[in-house]
Enzyme design. Structure first.
Site, PDB file in Angstrom:
ATOM      1  N   THR A   6       0.754  -1.252  -0.030  1.00 26.82           N
ATOM      2  CA  THR A   6      -0.079   0.076   0.047  1.00 26.82           C
ATOM      3  C   THR A   6       0.898   1.196  -0.120  1.00 26.82           C
ATOM      4  OG1 THR A   6      -0.035   0.202   2.520  1.00 26.82           O
ATOM      5  CG2 THR A   6      -1.564  -1.104   1.383  1.00 26.82           C
ATOM      6  N   HIS A   8       0.918   3.149   2.503  1.00 28.26           N
ATOM      7  CA  HIS A   8       1.202   3.751   3.879  1.00 28.26           C
ATOM      8  C   HIS A   8       2.800   3.815   3.958  1.00 28.26           C
ATOM      9  CE1 HIS A   8       1.605   2.759   8.021  1.00 28.26           C
ATOM     10  NE2 HIS A   8       0.718   3.360   8.034  1.00 28.26           N
ATOM     11  N   PHE A  33      18.968  11.977  11.760  1.00 26.15           N
ATOM     12  CA  PHE A  33      18.497  10.839  11.850  1.00 26.15           C
ATOM     13  C   PHE A  33      18.727   9.949  10.540  1.00 26.15           C
ATOM     14  CE2 PHE A  33      15.298  13.084   9.215  1.00 26.15           C
ATOM     15  CZ  PHE A  33      14.790  12.039   8.466  1.00 26.15           C
ATOM     16  N   ARG A  47      21.511  -3.969   5.552  1.00 26.34           N
ATOM     17  CA  ARG A  47      21.606  -2.320   6.156  1.00 26.34           C
ATOM     18  C   ARG A  47      21.753  -2.008   7.595  1.00 26.34           C
ATOM     19  NH1 ARG A  47      17.710  -0.029   1.197  1.00 26.34           N
ATOM     20  NH2 ARG A  47      18.835  -1.033  -0.269  1.00 26.34           N
TER      21      ARG A  47
END
Length: 80
Positions: A6, A8, A33, A47
């Site tokens: 989706t 989202h 960040f 990662r």
């Protein structure tokens, strides 16, 4: 954040970046960040592994380098 099927994923990534930028603008304090945006869990693991490819460690080192530079230049941060 692992991308799903989706939109989202896109909304959350944009909201996180905007929120960090807003906090920095409101406080006058630069913030650093790192946000992993991956398509699979295996990409996230790769990662964030304990090796030279750790993107979290890269983000932390970049932030510490900026703090050291600001201290060298005697930069003062805080509310406007």
């Amino acid at each position: 954040m692992v991308k799903g099927e989706t939109d989202h994923y896109q909304f959350i990534c944009e909201a996180v970046c905007q929120g960090v930028m807003d906090i920095s603008g409101e406080t006058g304090v630069p913030l650093g960040f790192g946000l992993l945006t991956v398509e699979t869990l295996s990409q996230a693991v790769a990662r964030s592994s304990n090796d030279r490819h750790n993107k979290g460690a890269e983000a932390a080192h970049a932030l510490l380098a900026q703090v050291a530079l600001a201290r060298r230049w005697n930069v003062k941060w805080g509310a406007k």
